[in-house]
Design a protein around this motif. Structure first.
Motif, short mmCIF file in Angstrom:
data_model
loop_
_atom_site.label_atom_id
_atom_site.label_comp_id
_atom_site.label_asym_id
_atom_site.label_seq_id
_atom_site.Cartn_x
_atom_site.Cartn_y
_atom_site.Cartn_z
N GLN A 242 -12.15 -29.43 48.21
CA GLN A 242 -13.52 -28.95 48.43
C GLN A 242 -14.41 -29.29 47.24
OE1 GLN A 242 -12.91 -24.86 49.37
NE2 GLN A 242 -12.00 -25.33 51.34
N PRO A 243 -15.72 -29.27 47.45
CA PRO A 243 -16.62 -29.66 46.35
C PRO A 243 -16.60 -28.67 45.19
CG PRO A 243 -17.86 -28.93 48.26
CD PRO A 243 -16.45 -29.04 48.69
N HIS A 244 -17.11 -29.11 44.05
CA HIS A 244 -17.22 -28.31 42.82
C HIS A 244 -15.88 -27.84 42.31
CE1 HIS A 244 -21.38 -28.39 43.83
NE2 HIS A 244 -21.23 -27.59 44.87
N PHE A 245 -14.84 -28.63 42.51
CA PHE A 245 -13.54 -28.23 42.01
C PHE A 245 -13.50 -28.46 40.50
CE2 PHE A 245 -9.10 -29.50 41.01
CZ PHE A 245 -8.54 -28.24 41.16
N ALA A 246 -13.17 -27.41 39.76
CA ALA A 246 -13.18 -27.53 38.29
C ALA A 246 -11.84 -27.12 37.69
CB ALA A 246 -14.31 -26.70 37.71
N ASN A 247 -10.77 -27.66 38.21
CA ASN A 247 -9.43 -27.47 37.64
C ASN A 247 -9.15 -26.02 37.24
OD1 ASN A 247 -7.98 -30.14 37.53
ND2 ASN A 247 -9.99 -30.70 36.72
N ALA A 248 -8.80 -25.83 35.96
CA ALA A 248 -8.38 -24.51 35.51
C ALA A 248 -9.48 -23.47 35.65
CB ALA A 248 -7.92 -24.59 34.05
N ARG A 249 -10.74 -23.92 35.55
CA ARG A 249 -11.85 -22.96 35.65
C ARG A 249 -11.93 -22.40 37.07
NH1 ARG A 249 -16.50 -25.82 33.60
NH2 ARG A 249 -15.26 -25.94 31.72
N SER A 250 -11.70 -23.27 38.07
CA SER A 250 -11.69 -22.80 39.46
C SER A 250 -10.59 -21.77 39.66
CB SER A 250 -11.45 -23.96 40.42
OG SER A 250 -12.57 -24.79 40.46
N VAL A 251 -9.45 -22.05 39.03
CA VAL A 251 -8.33 -21.13 39.18
C VAL A 251 -8.68 -19.78 38.56
CG1 VAL A 251 -5.98 -20.68 38.40
CG2 VAL A 251 -6.58 -22.92 39.28
N ARG A 252 -9.32 -19.84 37.39
CA ARG A 252 -9.67 -18.57 36.74
C ARG A 252 -10.65 -17.78 37.60
NH1 ARG A 252 -12.10 -19.40 31.19
NH2 ARG A 252 -14.01 -19.66 32.36
N ASN A 253 -11.63 -18.47 38.17
CA ASN A 253 -12.59 -17.76 39.03
C ASN A 253 -11.91 -17.17 40.24
OD1 ASN A 253 -14.51 -18.48 37.22
ND2 ASN A 253 -15.33 -20.17 38.43
N ALA A 254 -10.98 -17.95 40.82
CA ALA A 254 -10.26 -17.46 42.00
C ALA A 254 -9.49 -16.20 41.64
CB ALA A 254 -9.33 -18.54 42.51
N LEU A 255 -8.88 -16.20 40.47
CA LEU A 255 -8.09 -15.05 40.06
C LEU A 255 -8.99 -13.84 39.82
CD1 LEU A 255 -5.49 -16.68 37.69
CD2 LEU A 255 -5.17 -15.89 40.02
N ASP A 256 -10.17 -14.09 39.25
CA ASP A 256 -11.09 -12.97 39.03
C ASP A 256 -11.45 -12.32 40.36
OD1 ASP A 256 -11.07 -13.23 36.36
OD2 ASP A 256 -12.96 -14.33 36.20
N ARG A 257 -11.70 -13.17 41.37
CA ARG A 257 -12.06 -12.61 42.67
C ARG A 257 -10.86 -11.93 43.32
NH1 ARG A 257 -15.33 -17.33 42.88
NH2 ARG A 257 -13.65 -18.47 43.87
N ALA A 258 -9.67 -12.49 43.09
CA ALA A 258 -8.47 -11.88 43.67
C ALA A 258 -8.25 -10.50 43.07
CB ALA A 258 -7.26 -12.77 43.42
N ARG A 259 -8.55 -10.36 41.79
CA ARG A 259 -8.39 -9.05 41.15
C ARG A 259 -9.37 -8.06 41.74
NH1 ARG A 259 -9.45 -10.63 35.45
NH2 ARG A 259 -9.98 -8.44 35.21
N LEU A 260 -10.55 -8.57 42.03
CA LEU A 260 -11.57 -7.72 42.66
C LEU A 260 -11.07 -7.21 44.00
CD1 LEU A 260 -14.72 -7.33 41.91
CD2 LEU A 260 -15.06 -8.77 43.90
N ARG A 261 -10.51 -8.15 44.81
CA ARG A 261 -10.04 -7.76 46.14
C ARG A 261 -8.83 -6.84 46.03
NH1 ARG A 261 -10.07 -13.31 46.96
NH2 ARG A 261 -12.17 -14.01 47.45
N GLN A 262 -7.99 -7.09 45.02
CA GLN A 262 -6.82 -6.24 44.86
C GLN A 262 -7.26 -4.81 44.57
OE1 GLN A 262 -5.58 -5.27 41.43
NE2 GLN A 262 -3.37 -5.14 41.68
N ALA A 263 -8.25 -4.66 43.70
CA ALA A 263 -8.74 -3.33 43.36
C ALA A 263 -9.29 -2.64 44.61
CB ALA A 263 -9.82 -3.44 42.30
#
Lengths: 309, 129
Positions: A242-263
């Motif tokens: 998908q567009p705007h893929f930024a390697n490790a930064r994308s992963v970090r953002n995904a994890l931040d959102r996952a933590r939000l959903r987990q909470a």
């Protein structure tokens, strides 16, 4: 009055390697950075060169300070800033920069907004970077070929001058996307000749990104359960296309959102007391709820379709 | 006559290495360095011209030395001093100040006595080249 120090006759490179602290930095590099094999290789070579060069200087075989300015090219999120920070530490241990701090700037910090604004601004930044490493992120923005009167040119001239005259005082690292950096260097041959080390940062593989995700979570005392790991692996593979893929930064953002959903999930579903394990486990639904799985990026969605979880 | 103001002014002029070492000491204490110059070294002239803004968040003395070199090129015949400002709460003042550049020929100070009303006398100083 001064004691004349005799130039050493021999040098023990292995001992020098350990005692200068270079070994420690390189070990740290190996441990903390996942993947990036060519980058590590280049840094090890550079460190060896500098170590030998220092030994040669101690013996009186060389006088000149080697050119240490570098360019880091690679896609976003491939660890350029992190490596620059380690590079600053490395150069400091080897005695090529006095203080070993890293000053990170972009075009905005160097280029002014009106005539006569650029030079003081650039000089201010350079003064702060003295004795350390100046990291210019997305350096190609300095040069705008479509605008002849762009003040970026002025900043470039000052930079070139300082890179030549103050080689003992600071090291400049320029970073950016490979293709645009190539065009930037082609348009400014002065930079190409003054930069000795060009280091390319490759994209991470999916397996490396998964490892990075786990390392990031580990650093925050979170963890993935097996289902979560599987979901994360699929997420990475999908996200890459998908567009705007930024390697490790994308992963970090995904994890931040996952933590939000987990909470959120814990808050809505928990009935009794929760243990530390439940509080720190990211699982399958936390990741699968991402819009990456339904074929679109969060940021690209029109506002009217903000109805999905 | 040799002007003696600030630190080290009874010592021979500091060399650039010595100035660098002093600046390193100031930066080590988190003091901000300001460069100031004047053509009027009268003791009552407390406020000298500022050469640029005081330099906060520098890490290395080289940044100060660059400014000093520029100030020397522009005002080689002036007195130049470095002020080290301590922003710690409770101090918030200049902690150290020393002259780093002097003109080749320094002025002498002349004392002028004038008669005043009812046989009293007044004294004034002025710098004379």
């Amino acid at each position: 009055m001064d004691a004349v120090t005799e130039a050493p006759k021999t040098v023990d490179l292995a001992a020098e390697y350990e005692s200068s602290g270079v070994a420690e930095v390189l070990r740290e590099l190996d441990r903390d950075l996942i993947g990036l094999a060519p980058v590590k290789q280049r840094i090890r070579q550079t460190a060896a060169l500098l170590l030998v060069d220092r030994a040669r200087r101690d013996m009186g075989l060389a006088q000149e300070t080697p050119t240490l300015h570098m360019s880091f090219t690679g896609n976003p999120g491939t660890g350029k800033t992190t490596v620059a920070l380690m590079m600053a530490g490395l150069l400091h241990r080897l005695g090529y920069v006095r203080k070993g701090h890293l000053v990170t700037v972009t075009r905005d910090d160097l280029v002014g907004q009106y005539i006569g604004h650029t030079a003081p601004k650039t000089k201010e930044v350079l003064k702060k970077a003295m004795g350390g490493v100046l990291f210019i992120d997305e350096a190609y923005y300095l040069y705008k070929p479509d605008n002849e009167r762009d003040y970026g040119q002025e900043a470039i001239e000052i930079l070139l001058q300082v890179m030549e005259n103050n080689r003992d005082d600071l090291v400049v690292i320029m970073a950016g996307y490979a293709d645009r950096m190539d065009r930037f260097f082609a348009a400014n041959p002065g930079f190409r000749s003054r930069i000795a080390h060009h280091i390319e940062f490759p994209d991470y593989t999916d397996a490396e990104l998964l490892k990075i995700a786990e390392a990031m979570l580990d650093g925050q005392n979170y963890g993935l359960d097996p289902a979560g790991r599987k979901a994360m692996a699929e997420y990475i593979a999908l996200r890459r296309t998908q567009p705007h893929f930024a390697n490790a930064r994308s992963v970090r953002n995904a994890l931040d959102r996952a933590r939000l959903r987990q909470a959120n999930r814990l808050f809505e579903t928990a009935t009794g007391p929760l243990d530390a394990r439940a509080l720190s486990t990211i699982t399958d639904p936390d990741i699968r709820a991402s819009r990456v799985f339904s074929g679109g990026l969060d940021v690209d969605r029109p506002a009217s379709r903000e109805d999905q979880p | 006559m040799r002007i003696t103001q600030g630190c080290f002014s009874f010592l021979p002029d500091l060399t650039d290495e010595q100035i660098t070492a002093q600046v390193e000491y100031c930066l080590g204490n988190d003091w901000a360095i300001g460069v100031e110059y004047t053509y009027d070294p009268h003791p009552r002239n407390t406020y000298w011209e500022m050469w640029g803004n005081p330099m906060f968040d520098l890490r290395d003395a080289k940044g100060v030395m660059m400014e000093l070199d520029e100030c020397r090129t522009a005002h080689g015949g002036a007195y130049i001093r470095l002020n080290a400002f301590d922003s710690t709460r409770g101090f918030e003042t200049v902690r150290m100040s020393f002259i780093v550049n002097r003109p080749k020929v320094e002025p002498t100070f002349h004392i002028q006595r004038t008669d005043f009303e009812s046989r009293s006398q007044k004294y004034a100083w002025d710098a004379r080249y």
